[in-house]
Design a protein around this motif. Structure first.
Motif, PDB file in Angstrom:
ATOM      1  N   ALA A  37       0.801  -1.157   0.056  1.00  0.00           N
ATOM      2  CA  ALA A  37      -0.036   0.004  -0.174  1.00  0.00           C
ATOM      3  C   ALA A  37       0.867   1.314  -0.083  1.00  0.00           C
ATOM      4  N   LEU A  38       0.577   2.231  -0.829  1.00  0.00           N
ATOM      5  CA  LEU A  38       1.382   3.334  -1.120  1.00  0.00           C
ATOM      6  C   LEU A  38       0.498   4.628  -0.771  1.00  0.00           C
ATOM      7  N   GLN A  39       1.145   5.649  -0.028  1.00  0.00           N
ATOM      8  CA  GLN A  39       0.445   6.899   0.255  1.00  0.00           C
ATOM      9  C   GLN A  39       1.173   8.092  -0.322  1.00  0.00           C
ATOM     10  N   GLU A  40       0.455   9.310  -0.321  1.00  0.00           N
ATOM     11  CA  GLU A  40       1.152  10.515  -1.194  1.00  0.00           C
ATOM     12  C   GLU A  40       1.788  10.120  -2.344  1.00  0.00           C
ATOM     13  N   VAL A  41       0.921   9.589  -3.204  1.00  0.00           N
ATOM     14  CA  VAL A  41       1.307   9.110  -4.561  1.00  0.00           C
ATOM     15  C   VAL A  41       0.897  10.014  -5.549  1.00  0.00           C
ATOM     16  N   ASP A  42       1.937  10.382  -6.489  1.00  0.00           N
ATOM     17  CA  ASP A  42       1.444  11.312  -7.546  1.00  0.00           C
ATOM     18  C   ASP A  42       1.364  10.669  -8.890  1.00  0.00           C
ATOM     19  N   ARG A  43       0.590  11.073  -9.776  1.00  0.00           N
ATOM     20  CA  ARG A  43       0.482  10.739 -11.245  1.00  0.00           C
ATOM     21  C   ARG A  43       0.526  11.983 -11.945  1.00  0.00           C
ATOM     22  N   ASP A  44       1.291  12.083 -12.847  1.00  0.00           N
ATOM     23  CA  ASP A  44       1.221  13.278 -13.725  1.00  0.00           C
ATOM     24  C   ASP A  44       1.593  14.582 -12.992  1.00  0.00           C
ATOM     25  N   GLN A  45       2.341  14.552 -11.970  1.00  0.00           N
ATOM     26  CA  GLN A  45       2.642  15.944 -11.610  1.00  0.00           C
ATOM     27  C   GLN A  45       4.144  16.301 -11.776  1.00  0.00           C
ATOM     28  N   HIS A  46       4.105  17.548 -12.130  1.00  0.00           N
ATOM     29  CA  HIS A  46       5.551  18.125 -12.304  1.00  0.00           C
ATOM     30  C   HIS A  46       6.480  17.994 -11.499  1.00  0.00           C
ATOM     31  N   ARG A  47       6.187  18.113  -9.990  1.00  0.00           N
ATOM     32  CA  ARG A  47       6.871  17.991  -9.229  1.00  0.00           C
ATOM     33  C   ARG A  47       7.647  16.510  -8.931  1.00  0.00           C
ATOM     34  N   SER A  48       7.222  15.401  -9.686  1.00  0.00           N
ATOM     35  CA  SER A  48       7.715  14.191  -9.656  1.00  0.00           C
ATOM     36  C   SER A  48       7.844  13.605 -11.014  1.00  0.00           C
ATOM     37  N   GLY A  49       8.138  14.690 -11.760  1.00  0.00           N
ATOM     38  CA  GLY A  49       8.598  14.408 -13.063  1.00  0.00           C
ATOM     39  C   GLY A  49       7.355  13.668 -14.034  1.00  0.00           C
ATOM     40  N   ASN A  50       6.417  14.140 -13.897  1.00  0.00           N
ATOM     41  CA  ASN A  50       5.012  13.488 -14.594  1.00  0.00           C
ATOM     42  C   ASN A  50       5.171  12.344 -14.829  1.00  0.00           C
ATOM     43  N   LEU A  51       5.385  11.466 -13.764  1.00  0.00           N
ATOM     44  CA  LEU A  51       5.666  10.120 -13.507  1.00  0.00           C
ATOM     45  C   LEU A  51       4.425   9.404 -13.059  1.00  0.00           C
ATOM     46  N   ASP A  52       4.028   8.176 -13.336  1.00  0.00           N
ATOM     47  CA  ASP A  52       3.026   7.264 -12.788  1.00  0.00           C
ATOM     48  C   ASP A  52       3.720   6.653 -11.606  1.00  0.00           C
ATOM     49  N   LEU A  53       3.679   7.056 -10.241  1.00  0.00           N
ATOM     50  CA  LEU A  53       4.627   6.495  -9.538  1.00  0.00           C
ATOM     51  C   LEU A  53       4.190   4.922  -9.091  1.00  0.00           C
ATOM     52  N   THR A  54       2.820   4.837  -9.001  1.00  0.00           N
ATOM     53  CA  THR A  54       2.313   3.418  -8.828  1.00  0.00           C
ATOM     54  C   THR A  54       2.641   2.452  -9.899  1.00  0.00           C
ATOM     55  N   ALA A  55       2.748   2.613 -11.004  1.00  0.00           N
ATOM     56  CA  ALA A  55       3.333   1.823 -11.957  1.00  0.00           C
ATOM     57  C   ALA A  55       4.767   1.600 -12.054  1.00  0.00           C
ATOM     58  N   ILE A  56       5.354   2.449 -11.542  1.00  0.00           N
ATOM     59  CA  ILE A  56       6.882   2.290 -11.543  1.00  0.00           C
ATOM     60  C   ILE A  56       7.277   1.623 -10.128  1.00  0.00           C
ATOM     61  N   ALA A  57       6.668   1.632  -9.175  1.00  0.00           N
ATOM     62  CA  ALA A  57       6.433   0.843  -7.902  1.00  0.00           C
ATOM     63  C   ALA A  57       6.034  -0.751  -8.149  1.00  0.00           C
ATOM     64  N   ALA A  58       5.074  -1.036  -9.084  1.00  0.00           N
ATOM     65  CA  ALA A  58       4.615  -2.358  -9.474  1.00  0.00           C
ATOM     66  C   ALA A  58       5.795  -2.881 -10.202  1.00  0.00           C
ATOM     67  N   ARG A  59       6.366  -2.260 -11.370  1.00  0.00           N
ATOM     68  CA  ARG A  59       7.481  -2.992 -11.929  1.00  0.00           C
ATOM     69  C   ARG A  59       8.518  -3.106 -11.188  1.00  0.00           C
ATOM     70  N   ALA A  60       8.654  -2.307 -10.326  1.00  0.00           N
ATOM     71  CA  ALA A  60       9.993  -2.636  -9.218  1.00  0.00           C
ATOM     72  C   ALA A  60       9.725  -3.850  -8.467  1.00  0.00           C
ATOM     73  N   LEU A  61       8.277  -4.453  -8.124  1.00  0.00           N
ATOM     74  CA  LEU A  61       8.181  -5.438  -7.495  1.00  0.00           C
ATOM     75  C   LEU A  61       7.696  -6.493  -8.448  1.00  0.00           C
ATOM     76  N   HIS A  62       7.710  -6.429  -9.410  1.00  0.00           N
ATOM     77  CA  HIS A  62       7.360  -7.426 -10.590  1.00  0.00           C
ATOM     78  C   HIS A  62       6.027  -7.755 -10.200  1.00  0.00           C
ATOM     79  N   ALA A  63       5.254  -6.866  -9.887  1.00  0.00           N
ATOM     80  CA  ALA A  63       3.727  -7.273  -9.506  1.00  0.00           C
ATOM     81  C   ALA A  63       2.717  -6.822 -10.577  1.00  0.00           C
ATOM     82  N   PRO A  64       2.148  -7.709 -11.047  1.00  0.00           N
ATOM     83  CA  PRO A  64       1.233  -7.533 -12.367  1.00  0.00           C
ATOM     84  C   PRO A  64      -0.070  -6.894 -11.993  1.00  0.00           C
ATOM     85  N   HIS A  65      -0.158  -6.584 -10.824  1.00  0.00           N
ATOM     86  CA  HIS A  65      -1.787  -6.076 -10.293  1.00  0.00           C
ATOM     87  C   HIS A  65      -1.360  -4.756  -9.478  1.00  0.00           C
ATOM     88  N   HIS A  66      -2.106  -3.806 -10.146  1.00  0.00           N
ATOM     89  CA  HIS A  66      -1.753  -2.492  -9.256  1.00  0.00           C
ATOM     90  C   HIS A  66      -3.048  -1.586  -9.578  1.00  0.00           C
TER      91      HIS A  66
END
Length: 259
Positions: A37-66
């Motif tokens: 579970a993640l909190q204080e998560v950005d998606r498409d925010q300039h301050r975090s490089g317009n990244l999808d942080l949940t998707a990055i975290a899922a790839r880091a864990l090799h987790a197919p569901h997020h």
């Protein structure tokens, strides 16, 4: 099975104040969680490089569901509006929570929580900080019914209000909403409540008791993994509880190993 919750401060490092995708990937990958579970998560925010942080975290864990669940459209502390529907905010900066699973997901469920109706004093560190009055933000709960090696399991993630009393009200609302989903049930998140209050208000059992905030020298537990009575009876026993240091955030992650 490893359960984890992490208030990630939108992936920002306290060392240089930056959000770096490689550093984020390494920090999340080090948790090696089956459910995160993640909190204080950005998606498409300039301050975090317009990244999808949940998707990055899922790839880091090799987790197919997020699933990312936005609480607001816009940037907290600047300009934002409540999310009116689950499909609002696409193409706009959003802020909320995430839930990631290595186990198959049968169904997803979202519950929305209203913000406190009054401003509340909050201490902000730094030369321009001190006690300031802040408007609360809407909050959200995202739950998933999983197929796990231990059978079906409902897991939910949330980040509750910083306003005393209102966060307890939101926790009771969350527990009521989760009762409609199959047991056993586990709630993970930053509840902005100490351990004793979280247990008393929810009536659920804490799977891990460790201070998680502030990250440098944790003194209070704001981040929790709570299990209802069905989970306590049916899930494997807790084998280990850890709060490892991380290269990002002002919170420590809370990790609970079962079995």
């Amino acid at each position: 099975m490893r359960l984890a919750t992490f208030n990630m401060l939108h992936g920002r490092s306290l060392t240089d104040g930056l959000v770096d995708s490689d550093r984020l990937t390494a920090a999340i990958g080090a948790l090696d969680a089956d459910v995160l579970a993640l909190q204080e998560v950005d998606r498409d925010q300039h301050r975090s490089g317009n990244l999808d942080l949940t998707a990055i975290a899922a790839r880091a864990l090799h987790a197919p569901h997020h699933r990312f669940a936005a609480a607001v459209v816009g940037t907290p502390g600047e300009h934002f509006r409540p999310l009116r529907h689950d499909d609002d905010g696409h193409g706009e900066p959003c802020y909320g929570i995430g839930l990631i699973s290595r186990h198959p997901v049968r169904s997803w469920h979202v519950t929305r929580l209203k913000p406190a109706p009054v401003r509340s004093p909050v201490y902000v560190p730094g030369p321009r900080g001190g006690l300031i009055l802040l408007h609360d933000e809407p909050r959200v709960v995202v739950a998933a019914v999983l197929d796990t090696p231990h059978g079906p399991l409902t897991v939910a993630a949330t980040h509750l209000s910083f306003v005393p009393g209102w966060n307890a009200r939101q926790l009771r609302q969350t527990v009521r909403a989760l009762r409609a989903l199959p047991g056993p049930r586990v709630l993970l998140g930053d509840l902005n409540l100490p351990a004793g209050a979280a247990r008393l208000v929810s009536g659920w059992h804490p799977l891990g008791r460790r201070p998680t905030y502030p990250a440098g020298q944790p003194r209070v537990q704001l981040d929790h993994i709570l299990a209802d009575r069905h989970a306590v009876q049916q899930l494997p026993p807790v084998r280990a509880v850890t709060t490892p240091p991380s290269t990002i955030s002002d919170h420590r992650p809370l990790l609970v190993d079962l079995g």
